[in-house]
Design a protein around this motif. Sequence first.
Motif, PDB file in Angstrom:
ATOM      1  N   ILE A   1      -0.574   0.324  -4.388  1.00 15.54           N
ATOM      2  CA  ILE A   1      -1.427  -0.825  -4.100  1.00 15.54           C
ATOM      3  C   ILE A   1      -1.323  -1.815  -5.256  1.00 15.54           C
ATOM      4  O   ILE A   1      -0.980  -1.459  -6.384  1.00 15.54           O
TER       5      ILE A   1
ATOM      6  N   VAL B   1      -1.198  -3.329   0.073  1.00 18.16           N
ATOM      7  CA  VAL B   1      -0.640  -1.968   0.138  1.00 18.16           C
ATOM      8  C   VAL B   1       0.846  -2.090   0.466  1.00 18.16           C
ATOM      9  O   VAL B   1       1.205  -2.654   1.499  1.00 18.16           O
TER      10      VAL B   1
ATOM     11  N   ALA C   1      -5.911   1.104   1.708  1.00 18.29           N
ATOM     12  CA  ALA C   1      -6.356  -0.245   2.051  1.00 18.29           C
ATOM     13  C   ALA C   1      -7.874  -0.353   2.119  1.00 18.29           C
ATOM     14  O   ALA C   1      -8.425  -1.447   1.998  1.00 18.29           O
TER      15      ALA C   1
END
Length: 92
Positions: free
Chosen positions: A18, A48, A68
């Motif tokens: 991420i 992501v 996420a």
Amino acid sequence: MDREALNALALGQFALLIRRQLLAHGVPARRIDWKVRSKRWVTVHPGVYLTAPGRNDRPMRSMAAVLAAVDGAVLSKAPRASPWACARRPPP
């Protein structure tokens, strides 16, 4: 930039990283954006990134959803937990 740490992190997250992790490990935002524009990485959800394009299996998609989500998110249904070998125990 700590490549070994990022590689280990991605390995444990089904090749996903991420943006916050990347920035914390010293990857400049412009490099992240370049990786996505050049299709070396694929955006699975906003922020992501799949670092091994071509992978599209259930464990990866499940992990991408968790990454996420907000901090502390977990998978809640047994079929989604199966990649982590979670099993129900028989009653005592």
